[in-house]
Design an enzyme around this catalytic site. Structure first.
Site, PDB file in Angstrom:
ATOM      1  CD  GLU A 118       0.549  10.359  -7.957  1.00 52.81           C
ATOM      2  OE1 GLU A 118       1.004   9.738  -8.936  1.00 52.81           O
ATOM      3  OE2 GLU A 118       1.153  10.490  -6.867  1.00 52.81           O
TER       4      GLU A 118
ATOM      5  CB  CYS B 253       9.497 -19.230   3.905  1.00 52.67           C
ATOM      6  SG  CYS B 253       8.922 -19.274   2.188  1.00 52.67           S
TER       7      CYS B 253
ATOM      8  CB  CYS C 231      11.826 -13.096   1.965  1.00 54.03           C
ATOM      9  SG  CYS C 231      10.128 -12.689   1.543  1.00 54.03           S
TER      10      CYS C 231
ATOM     11  CB  CYS D  33      10.241   3.676   0.134  1.00 53.85           C
ATOM     12  SG  CYS D  33      10.358   4.310  -1.567  1.00 53.85           S
TER      13      CYS D  33
ATOM     14  CB  CYS E 120       3.685 -16.426  -0.646  1.00 49.39           C
ATOM     15  SG  CYS E 120       4.674 -15.062  -0.003  1.00 49.39           S
TER      16      CYS E 120
ATOM     17  CG  ASN F  15       4.927   8.783   0.264  1.00 44.52           C
ATOM     18  OD1 ASN F  15       5.948   8.202   0.612  1.00 44.52           O
ATOM     19  ND2 ASN F  15       3.797   8.133   0.033  1.00 44.52           N
TER      20      ASN F  15
ATOM     21  CB  CYS G 236      10.782 -18.159  -3.628  1.00 39.60           C
ATOM     22  SG  CYS G 236      10.417 -16.377  -3.514  1.00 39.60           S
TER      23      CYS G 236
END
Length: 373
Positions: A259, A3, A14, A329, A87, A302, A11
Site C-alpha cells: 500500500e 429524504c 443520491c 469499485c 442525512c 483492490n 441535495c
C-alpha cells in the site's frame, strides 16, 4: 427511502433516491452482467445487499455558516453552507454526534471557512464510527490558529461523545480537496474496526469501507474463495489498512500487503501484531510488483476507480500467478484491465451494493489462469 433534503431539492447527491431498492439492485446486477458479457460462463452469486438507510459509518461534512450557526453538510452553487445533519444515510449514532460537533464549533469559536471570501478556518468535519460505537473525529483546518481552542474543549466533547481518536488535518490551499497531508493527533491513536474475527486499526488518514455491513461481507467472500484455493502465498495489492490480507492469514500461509499510504501500512502492521507470516510494505503497488521476479499463488487487488492499469495488468499476464481476486469499485475499468489479461478468465463474480441510492457498486471477481492468449 424517503429524504426530505432530496424532495426539497437542496441535495441531489443520491441520484437514485426514491427508486425502489430491489429495482436499484436489479439494475446494478444487469449492468455488471452486461459489462462482463464478453466472458461467458461466469457463476454469479446472489447480490449482497445493504440496508437502504443508516449504513454509512463515515460522515464527510463541509462546514459552512457562522460560528454562532454553523452548517454541516454541503455547499450550494454560490459556496454557502447547506445543513444536512439529518442525512438518513449515516448510522444513527453517527448522525446523533453531528449536533454535538456543531455545538463544539460554537464553543471553541472556530470560524467556518467561507469559500466566496476565502476567510475562516474550519473546512470539513470527518467523523467515523466503529462497530463498537467509538468515534474518530477529524477537523480539517486552514491553519493551526484554532487548535488550542479545540484542544481546550476536548474534555467537554468527551463527556458527550464516545471519543477514541481526535485529530486536526491541515489543508491551507483554496481548492476542492477534502484534506491535506499534515495531521496532528490530539487524542488517541487508532480506531478499532472489527469485521468478523479480525480487528482492523484505522488511523486518521487510513481508508476503510464506508459501509461496514457490506465491507465485512466482501472480506468473507474473498476469504471463502481463498480457503477453497488454499494458496501457500498471497499478495494483497492496494491493501489499505490490511483488510484482505488479515482475513486471509492462516497458519503456514505467507501473506504480504502492499500500500502506498504510510499511515495505512502503520495501521495494518498494528493489526498484524503477533501474526508471524503476515507483513506489509509501504510502496506503490505497481512499481513494487514489477520489481519482483516471481509471484505468489494468489494475488488480491483492490484498486481505486482508475483500476490497476496497463503496467500491473501486463505484469500479472506474464507472471504465471494461477489465480487473481479483483475487487472493483468501477466495473468499466475492471473490464479494461481484464482485456489486458487475456490469460485470465473470470469464473465467479458477485455484486456488493456498497452504495445504495446511487449508481455506484462494488463487484468482486475470481480470475483463473487458462493459458489462452
Amino acid at each position: 427511502m424517503q429524504c426530505d433534503y432530496f424532495d426539497a431539492g437542496v441535495c441531489r447527491s443520491c441520484t437514485w433516491m426514491g427508486q425502489a431498492y430491489d429495482a436499484q439492485v436489479a439494475t446494478k446486477q444487469a449492468r455488471c452482467e452486461e459489462l462482463l458479457a464478453p466472458w461467458p460462463g461466469i457463476a454469479w452469486l446472489p447480490p449482497l445487499t445493504s440496508p437502504e438507510s443508516g449504513f454509512r459509518n463515515k460522515a464527510k461534512m463541509v462546514v459552512g455558516g457562522t460560528v454562532e450557526a454553523p452548517t454541516l453538510g454541503i455547499l450550494d452553487p454560490a459556496g454557502h453552507g447547506i445543513d444536512l445533519r439529518g442525512c438518513g444515510l449515516h448510522e444513527p449514532d453517527l448522525a446523533a454526534a453531528l449536533p454535538v460537533l456543531a455545538e463544539l464549533v460554537t464553543r471553541a469559536a472556530v470560524p467556518p471557512y467561507d469559500v466566496p471570501t476565502r476567510r475562516g478556518e474550519l473546512k470539513h468535519l470527518i467523523v467515523t464510527r466503529s462497530p463498537e460505537g467509538g468515534l474518530m473525529v477529524r477537523f480539517v483546518l486552514r491553519s493551526t490558529e484554532a487548535v488550542p481552542r479545540i484542544r481546550k474543549q476536548l474534555p467537554w466533547l468527551a463527556e458527550r461523545l464516545p471519543l477514541v481518536v481526535v485529530s486536526v488535518n491541515l489543508q491551507p490551499e483554496h481548492k476542492a480537496v477534502l484534506e491535506g497531508e499534515r495531521e496532528e493527533v490530539l487524542l488517541g491513536d487508532t480506531l478499532r474496526m472489527r469485521t468478523g474475527a479480525v480487528d482492523l486499526h484505522l488511523r486518521p488518514q487510513g481508508f476503510f469501507q464506508t459501509n461496514t455491513h457490506v465491507g465485512a461481507a466482501l472480506y468473507r467472500q474473498v476469504e471463502d474463495w481463498a480457503d477453497e484455493l488454499a494458496p501457500a502465498s498471497v499478495w494483497d495489492l492496494y491493501c489499505g489498512v490490511g483488510g484482505f490480507a488479515l482475513h486471509l492469514a492462516r497458519p503456514g500461509r505467507s501473506v504480504l500487503g502492499v500500500e502506498v499510504s504510510v499511515e495505512a501500512v502503520a495501521s495494518a502492521r498494528t493489526s498484524a501484531a503477533g501474526l508471524p507470516d503476515v507483513s506489509f510494505v509501504a510502496a506503490d503497488a505497481t512499481s513494487w510488483a514489477l520489481a519482483q521476479e516471481t509471484g505468489p499463488d494468489l494475488v488480491v487487488v483492490n484498486p481505486p476507480r482508475r483500476g490497476i492499469g496497463a503496467d500491473l495488468a501486463g505484469w500479472l499476464e506474464g507472471s504465471g500467478v494461477p489465480h487473481v481476486v479483483y475487487s472493483s469499485c468501477n466495473a468499466v475499468t475492471l473490464v479494461r484491465d481484464l482485456e489486458a489479461m487475456p490469460s485470465y478468465r473470470p469464473t465467479r463474480a458477485r455484486l456488493l451494493d456498497m452504495f445504495p441510492q446511487t449508481a455506484h457498486f462494488e463487484v468482486v471477481t475470481l480470475l483463473e489462469r487458462t493459458g489462452v492468449t
